[in-house]
Structures are given as C-alpha cells and as structure tokens.
Design a protein around this motif. Structure first.
Motif, PDB file in Angstrom:
ATOM      1  N   ALA A 241      -5.454  -3.015 -16.734  1.00  0.00           N
ATOM      2  CA  ALA A 241      -5.931  -3.963 -17.744  1.00  0.00           C
ATOM      3  C   ALA A 241      -5.491  -5.383 -17.423  1.00  0.00           C
ATOM      4  CB  ALA A 241      -5.416  -3.552 -19.126  1.00  0.00           C
ATOM      5  N   GLU A 242      -4.360  -5.522 -16.737  1.00  0.00           N
ATOM      6  CA  GLU A 242      -3.857  -6.838 -16.349  1.00  0.00           C
ATOM      7  C   GLU A 242      -4.457  -7.326 -15.034  1.00  0.00           C
ATOM      8  OE1 GLU A 242       0.323  -6.200 -16.197  1.00  0.00           O
ATOM      9  OE2 GLU A 242       0.607  -6.293 -18.376  1.00  0.00           O
ATOM     10  N   GLY A 243      -5.326  -6.517 -14.420  1.00  0.00           N
ATOM     11  CA  GLY A 243      -5.990  -6.937 -13.190  1.00  0.00           C
ATOM     12  C   GLY A 243      -5.326  -6.468 -11.916  1.00  0.00           C
ATOM     13  N   HIS A 244      -4.356  -5.562 -12.022  1.00  0.00           N
ATOM     14  CA  HIS A 244      -3.676  -5.037 -10.833  1.00  0.00           C
ATOM     15  C   HIS A 244      -4.311  -3.704 -10.427  1.00  0.00           C
ATOM     16  CE1 HIS A 244      -0.719  -8.137 -11.357  1.00  0.00           C
ATOM     17  NE2 HIS A 244      -0.331  -7.662 -12.530  1.00  0.00           N
ATOM     18  N   LYS A 245      -4.697  -3.610  -9.169  1.00  0.00           N
ATOM     19  CA  LYS A 245      -5.302  -2.374  -8.676  1.00  0.00           C
ATOM     20  C   LYS A 245      -4.212  -1.369  -8.343  1.00  0.00           C
ATOM     21  CE  LYS A 245      -8.529  -0.607  -5.198  1.00  0.00           C
ATOM     22  NZ  LYS A 245      -9.381  -0.947  -4.031  1.00  0.00           N
ATOM     23  N   CYS A 246      -4.372  -0.141  -8.856  1.00  0.00           N
ATOM     24  CA  CYS A 246      -3.349   0.893  -8.689  1.00  0.00           C
ATOM     25  C   CYS A 246      -3.892   2.082  -7.900  1.00  0.00           C
ATOM     26  CB  CYS A 246      -2.862   1.393 -10.051  1.00  0.00           C
ATOM     27  SG  CYS A 246      -2.099   0.135 -11.085  1.00  0.00           S
ATOM     28  N   VAL A 247      -2.991   2.698  -7.141  1.00  0.00           N
ATOM     29  CA  VAL A 247      -3.252   3.992  -6.500  1.00  0.00           C
ATOM     30  C   VAL A 247      -2.187   4.957  -7.003  1.00  0.00           C
ATOM     31  CG1 VAL A 247      -3.246   5.278  -4.337  1.00  0.00           C
ATOM     32  CG2 VAL A 247      -4.336   3.031  -4.439  1.00  0.00           C
ATOM     33  N   LEU A 248      -2.625   6.127  -7.454  1.00  0.00           N
ATOM     34  CA  LEU A 248      -1.707   7.133  -7.977  1.00  0.00           C
ATOM     35  C   LEU A 248      -1.486   8.214  -6.925  1.00  0.00           C
ATOM     36  CD1 LEU A 248      -3.140   7.543 -11.606  1.00  0.00           C
ATOM     37  CD2 LEU A 248      -1.644   5.764 -10.685  1.00  0.00           C
ATOM     38  N   ALA A 249      -0.227   8.589  -6.738  1.00  0.00           N
ATOM     39  CA  ALA A 249       0.125   9.622  -5.766  1.00  0.00           C
ATOM     40  C   ALA A 249       0.605  10.866  -6.493  1.00  0.00           C
ATOM     41  CB  ALA A 249       1.208   9.108  -4.811  1.00  0.00           C
ATOM     42  N   ALA A 250      -0.116  11.965  -6.322  1.00  0.00           N
ATOM     43  CA  ALA A 250       0.225  13.230  -6.991  1.00  0.00           C
ATOM     44  C   ALA A 250       1.282  13.954  -6.176  1.00  0.00           C
ATOM     45  CB  ALA A 250      -1.022  14.089  -7.180  1.00  0.00           C
ATOM     46  N   GLY A 251       2.517  13.455  -6.224  1.00  0.00           N
ATOM     47  CA  GLY A 251       3.602  14.014  -5.426  1.00  0.00           C
ATOM     48  C   GLY A 251       4.249  15.249  -6.008  1.00  0.00           C
ATOM     49  N   ASP A 252       3.873  15.625  -7.237  1.00  0.00           N
ATOM     50  CA  ASP A 252       4.394  16.866  -7.820  1.00  0.00           C
ATOM     51  C   ASP A 252       3.489  18.007  -7.373  1.00  0.00           C
ATOM     52  OD1 ASP A 252       5.501  18.892  -9.251  1.00  0.00           O
ATOM     53  OD2 ASP A 252       5.317  17.951 -11.220  1.00  0.00           O
ATOM     54  N   THR A 253       3.637  18.385  -6.112  1.00  0.00           N
ATOM     55  CA  THR A 253       2.733  19.380  -5.526  1.00  0.00           C
ATOM     56  C   THR A 253       3.091  20.814  -5.896  1.00  0.00           C
ATOM     57  OG1 THR A 253       4.099  19.413  -3.523  1.00  0.00           O
ATOM     58  CG2 THR A 253       2.243  17.882  -3.561  1.00  0.00           C
ATOM     59  N   PHE A 254       4.227  20.996  -6.565  1.00  0.00           N
ATOM     60  CA  PHE A 254       4.644  22.349  -6.944  1.00  0.00           C
ATOM     61  C   PHE A 254       4.090  22.765  -8.306  1.00  0.00           C
ATOM     62  CE2 PHE A 254       7.941  20.704  -4.114  1.00  0.00           C
ATOM     63  CZ  PHE A 254       7.922  21.663  -3.123  1.00  0.00           C
ATOM     64  N   ARG A 255       3.492  21.819  -9.006  1.00  0.00           N
ATOM     65  CA  ARG A 255       2.986  22.114 -10.349  1.00  0.00           C
ATOM     66  C   ARG A 255       1.533  21.647 -10.435  1.00  0.00           C
ATOM     67  NH1 ARG A 255       3.532  19.975 -15.767  1.00  0.00           N
ATOM     68  NH2 ARG A 255       4.346  18.043 -14.879  1.00  0.00           N
ATOM     69  N   ALA A 256       0.612  22.605 -10.374  1.00  0.00           N
ATOM     70  CA  ALA A 256      -0.813  22.264 -10.370  1.00  0.00           C
ATOM     71  C   ALA A 256      -1.216  21.494 -11.617  1.00  0.00           C
ATOM     72  CB  ALA A 256      -1.647  23.544 -10.247  1.00  0.00           C
ATOM     73  N   ILE A 290       0.310   5.513   0.167  1.00  0.00           N
ATOM     74  CA  ILE A 290       0.710   4.154   0.557  1.00  0.00           C
ATOM     75  C   ILE A 290      -0.266   3.592   1.585  1.00  0.00           C
ATOM     76  CG2 ILE A 290       2.503   2.793   1.697  1.00  0.00           C
ATOM     77  CD1 ILE A 290       4.566   4.725   0.469  1.00  0.00           C
ATOM     78  N   LYS A 291      -0.643   4.390   2.571  1.00  0.00           N
ATOM     79  CA  LYS A 291      -1.599   3.946   3.579  1.00  0.00           C
ATOM     80  C   LYS A 291      -2.958   3.653   2.953  1.00  0.00           C
ATOM     81  CE  LYS A 291       1.285   4.079   6.907  1.00  0.00           C
ATOM     82  NZ  LYS A 291       1.790   2.784   7.426  1.00  0.00           N
ATOM     83  N   LYS A 292      -3.380   4.479   2.000  1.00  0.00           N
ATOM     84  CA  LYS A 292      -4.647   4.245   1.296  1.00  0.00           C
ATOM     85  C   LYS A 292      -4.590   2.933   0.516  1.00  0.00           C
ATOM     86  CE  LYS A 292      -7.682   6.712   0.887  1.00  0.00           C
ATOM     87  NZ  LYS A 292      -8.980   6.821   1.594  1.00  0.00           N
ATOM     88  N   ALA A 293      -3.451   2.667  -0.115  1.00  0.00           N
ATOM     89  CA  ALA A 293      -3.292   1.426  -0.878  1.00  0.00           C
ATOM     90  C   ALA A 293      -3.336   0.205   0.032  1.00  0.00           C
ATOM     91  CB  ALA A 293      -1.971   1.463  -1.650  1.00  0.00           C
ATOM     92  N   GLU A 294      -2.736   0.312   1.217  1.00  0.00           N
ATOM     93  CA  GLU A 294      -2.775  -0.809   2.168  1.00  0.00           C
ATOM     94  C   GLU A 294      -4.201  -1.075   2.646  1.00  0.00           C
ATOM     95  OE1 GLU A 294       1.635  -0.656   4.277  1.00  0.00           O
ATOM     96  OE2 GLU A 294       0.031   0.607   5.080  1.00  0.00           O
ATOM     97  N   GLU A 295      -4.962  -0.011   2.888  1.00  0.00           N
ATOM     98  CA  GLU A 295      -6.342  -0.170   3.349  1.00  0.00           C
ATOM     99  C   GLU A 295      -7.242  -0.777   2.282  1.00  0.00           C
ATOM    100  OE1 GLU A 295      -7.542   3.721   4.500  1.00  0.00           O
ATOM    101  OE2 GLU A 295      -6.153   3.844   6.207  1.00  0.00           O
ATOM    102  N   SER A 296      -7.032  -0.372   1.024  1.00  0.00           N
ATOM    103  CA  SER A 296      -7.905  -0.829  -0.065  1.00  0.00           C
ATOM    104  C   SER A 296      -7.429  -2.115  -0.724  1.00  0.00           C
ATOM    105  CB  SER A 296      -8.014   0.272  -1.131  1.00  0.00           C
ATOM    106  OG  SER A 296      -6.739   0.543  -1.709  1.00  0.00           O
ATOM    107  N   GLY A 297      -6.256  -2.612  -0.323  1.00  0.00           N
ATOM    108  CA  GLY A 297      -5.744  -3.843  -0.925  1.00  0.00           C
ATOM    109  C   GLY A 297      -5.187  -3.652  -2.322  1.00  0.00           C
ATOM    110  N   ALA A 298      -4.711  -2.448  -2.616  1.00  0.00           N
ATOM    111  CA  ALA A 298      -4.152  -2.179  -3.950  1.00  0.00           C
ATOM    112  C   ALA A 298      -2.826  -2.916  -4.125  1.00  0.00           C
ATOM    113  CB  ALA A 298      -3.957  -0.682  -4.149  1.00  0.00           C
ATOM    114  N   ASP A 299      -2.489  -3.175  -5.379  1.00  0.00           N
ATOM    115  CA  ASP A 299      -1.264  -3.909  -5.700  1.00  0.00           C
ATOM    116  C   ASP A 299      -0.067  -2.993  -5.920  1.00  0.00           C
ATOM    117  OD1 ASP A 299      -2.463  -6.645  -5.964  1.00  0.00           O
ATOM    118  OD2 ASP A 299      -3.621  -5.620  -7.508  1.00  0.00           O
TER     119      ASP A 299
END
Length: 424
Positions: A241-256, A290-299
């Motif tokens: 909402a503040e204009g910052h692009k976010c990428v979410l990382a689903a690092g809790d891979t043990f809990r579907a 992190i690599k995806k965020a760098e490629e897409s210019g996420a904040d």
C-alpha cells in the motif's frame, strides 16, 4: 430608380416588427442572465478549511466577470449587472496561516493512534490488568509514603515484568520517594511512565525497520503458533500500500498449511510467492526468493521459517544454517531477523527469546496477540533483558492491527489516564 410596389409595404412592416421583437427578446434574455447571480446568490456557509478555499473562489469569480462584457451588452448594463467587489472581513485574515498547535497538546492523528492502541490493550487496562492494578494502588490516596514501592513491585512482578526489570524501574522511584520528592500519586505515576519509556526505547532503535538495501531481506523466526506467517501477510499488505514491491518466501517447508496460508496472502495483496516442494530445504527457497527479488526490482523480501522449539539445539542449528545460506544469496543479508513472540505466553516468552538471541543475530521483536493478555507489562521485561527493540505489536486479526511500535505512544496507551490523552 424603380418604385417599390405598394403591395409590398405591409410585408416590410411585418418584417420590421418581427425584427424588433427578436431584438427585445434577446435583450431581456441577456439582462436576466446577468442578474441571475445577484438574485440567487446565498450567504457563504462557514466550514472547516473555508479560509484556505476563499482565495481560489474569489479568483474564479473575477475570471467569470472578465468574460461577462461579451454577454452584458453596453458598459452601463455591465456596471449595473456587476457591481464592484466590496472588501470582505475574511480578506483581512491570512489564509495561508493556521492557528499554532498548543504546546504539549497532541494532534488529532496522534490522539487517534493512542485510542487505537488503548482499544487493543483493553485487557491490560482493565481492573485485573497491569494498568488497572497499578491505578488501584493510588485510588483515594492524597499522600504517598515509601511503602507504596513494595505494592508497585508486587503489581509489576504479577504482570510478568520480571524481577530484574522491576528493580530497574523502581530504582529511581524508590530514591525519590525516600527523599520526599514524590509526595503525591500523580508524580509517582509520572515517574513510573518515564522509567517505562526509557526501558522500551532501547537506545532509540525501537520502531519499524528501515529499508537499507534493495531488496531488504527480513527473516521471521519464532516458535510454532507465534504468528510469523500472519505477521508477514500484514507487513506485505502495508508495504504494498505504501508503494514497496514485496516478494514472499515460503520458508516453512515442513508445514504445508503455512505455505498455503502465505499463498493466500500473496494473492490477496498482489505479491509474488516463492515456494519449494514439500520438505524442501528452507534455505534454498529463501535463496531463490532473494534472486527473484533482485531480478524483478523488488524492495523487500519477507521470509517465513518453520517454528522452532528453543529447547531443541538441532532445530536451532538448522536455523543458523538458513541464516548462512541467506548471506550467500546476498551480501549483508538478512538485514533484519525479527523474533515473533506470542504475548499471551508471559514469562515463557522471555525464556524463548533468550534462547533465540543466543543462537541467531536478532535485530528486533514483533509482539503478537497483545490484545489477548492482561499482562501487557511483559513487554518491559523482554526489552530490558534482551536489549532488543520492539518493531511492531499485533493487536488484532486485521491487517491494519499491526502497529509500528512507539515507546511514547505505547506507554501512554498502557499507563496513561483517559483524561490525559497522550500527555507525556
């Protein structure tokens, strides 16, 4: 010269009369149009902000009058339809200046913030809560003696503030009481609030983190059920909402269920969610994010992790491995490692926090479910013991119930009297 037949004169007279009638009609039409503003004009209504709008409205009026001569006809008619503008009393008031805010008086927005916090801290402010029990000590007392310190100590300990923090807060209060400097309840109350603010400020670092890099990598850690995934969703909602692009990382891979919950948040907010296969290495998932965020210019990269039991050394070692992997993906990452604590756990939450701090490079705390406990004072013990700043506090389930932590606002919401609003 050829004479006009006598039979045509009646027709000529008719044409002349029609022409005269048309001219009279046009004259009356324009005359009424120019008089209409005077007949229909109503006294201006006084509203908030009217002073700031007065000048543009007067300018528009002058522009309309400048265009009027083309319609009004003769100069005499123009003068009658448009009398000279008279200076108004409002013109003497400087429209750019507003009344200065009274010193020490909070702004409307600030009062609203305190009110929202107080609503979330309703249990802690109740009769059985932290604030209510402290307030009961001073009810009906006009003079304060040194014995009040022991009663305050009991309330602080019962509210999960902790022994060490209780001694810290009461240290100066006891000294001033013994000197006779605190002779009435209002001064004791003010001294308590001042000491609480000092504990929560943690060298001025409390409050929301700064975006120091692009992307800024934020790692959420904590035990199961503390609210890590929900906190990520709330943060992503606000940052987008503040204009910052976010990428979410689903690092809790043990809990579907955690992965699915994060995907739902991503769809709702409009964030890309990077996920792996069930049981995948969480470090690799966050590395890819992190690599995806760098490629897409996420904040920002907001990374979820599996819940860790602070008593299980092998699980904490796995979390340390995740932190090292994140550092390989980007120099300086993770930029924030936030420990998410369930406030309803009381003193157990403090024990969890100690273990996490020994194993991980924590940079701050997110205190969730603070609306579900009457022991809101426990936040004092966590800050004083760990010397970690509180970044955010959760006071409800909605996305806007995650508040930036401000020591001043929080202390006034928790310990301030209703009549004092946000007085310091």
């Amino acid at each position: 010269m050829r004479a006009v037949p006598w039979g045509l004169y009646p027709m000529t007279i008719v044409y002349v009369l029609v022409a005269i009638a048309l001219l009279v009609g046009i004259y009356l039409l324009f005359s009424k149009k120019s008089e209409a503003p005077e007949l229909k004009a109503a006294p201006p209504e006084r509203k908030l902000g009217a002073r700031k709008e007065a000048a543009p409205k007067r300018a528009e009026g002058k522009a309309e009058k400048a265009a009027a001569p083309a319609e009004a006809g003769t100069p005499k008619e123009q003068a009658e339809a448009e009398p000279a503008e008279q200076p108004s009393a409002e013109a003497e008031i400087p429209i750019e200046e507003e009344a200065p805010e009274e010193e020490g008086r909070p702004s409307i927005e600030h009062v609203r913030d305190i009110g929202s916090l107080r609503k979330g801290l309703a249990k802690s402010r109740g009769e059985e809560g932290f604030f209510g029990r402290l307030k009961a000590l001073f009810s009906g007392r006009k003079e304060i003696g040194s014995e009040i310190a022991e009663e305050i100590e009991e309330v602080l300990l019962a509210s999960d503030v902790g022994v060490q923090t209780t001694e810290t807060i009461l240290g100066r209060v006891r000294d001033e009481l013994s000197k006779g400097d605190l002779v009435d309840s209002s001064r004791v109350w003010k001294a308590l609030r001042a000491e609480a603010r000092q504990v929560l400020e943690v060298e001025g670092e409390a409050g929301a983190f700064q975006l120091r890099s692009k992307p800024t990598v934020v790692l959420m850690v904590g035990v199961n059920g503390a609210g890590k995934t929900t906190t990520i969703g709330k943060l992503a909602t606000r940052m987008e909402a503040e204009g910052h692009k976010c990428v979410l990382a689903a690092g809790d891979t043990f809990r579907a269920a955690a992965v699915q919950q994060l995907i739902v948040w991503g769809d709702r907010v409009g964030c890309e969610v990077v996920r792996g296969k069930d049981g995948a290495d969480p470090g690799s998932v966050i590395f890819d994010a992190i690599k995806k965020a760098e490629e897409s210019g996420a904040d920002v990269v907001l990374a979820d992790t599996a819940g860790r039991l602070h008593t299980k050394s092998n699980l904490m070692a796995e979390m340390q491995k995740v932190v090292r992997t994140v550092g390989k993906a980007m120099d300086g990452a993770p930029h924030e490692v936030l420990l998410v604590i369930d406030a309803t756990n009381g003193q157990n939450a403090l024990a969890q926090a100690k273990e996490f701090k020994e194993s991980l490079p924590l940079s701050g705390i997110v205190l969730t479910k603070l609306d579900g406990t009457a022991k809101g004072g426990m936040i004092l013990g966590i800050c004083d013991t760990l010397k970690l700043p509180v970044r955010f506090v959760g006071l409800g389930e909605r996305a806007d119930d995650l508040h930036d932590f401000s020591p001043v606002e929080f202390v006034e919401a928790l310990l301030g009297k209703e009549s004092e609003a946000t007085a310091a």
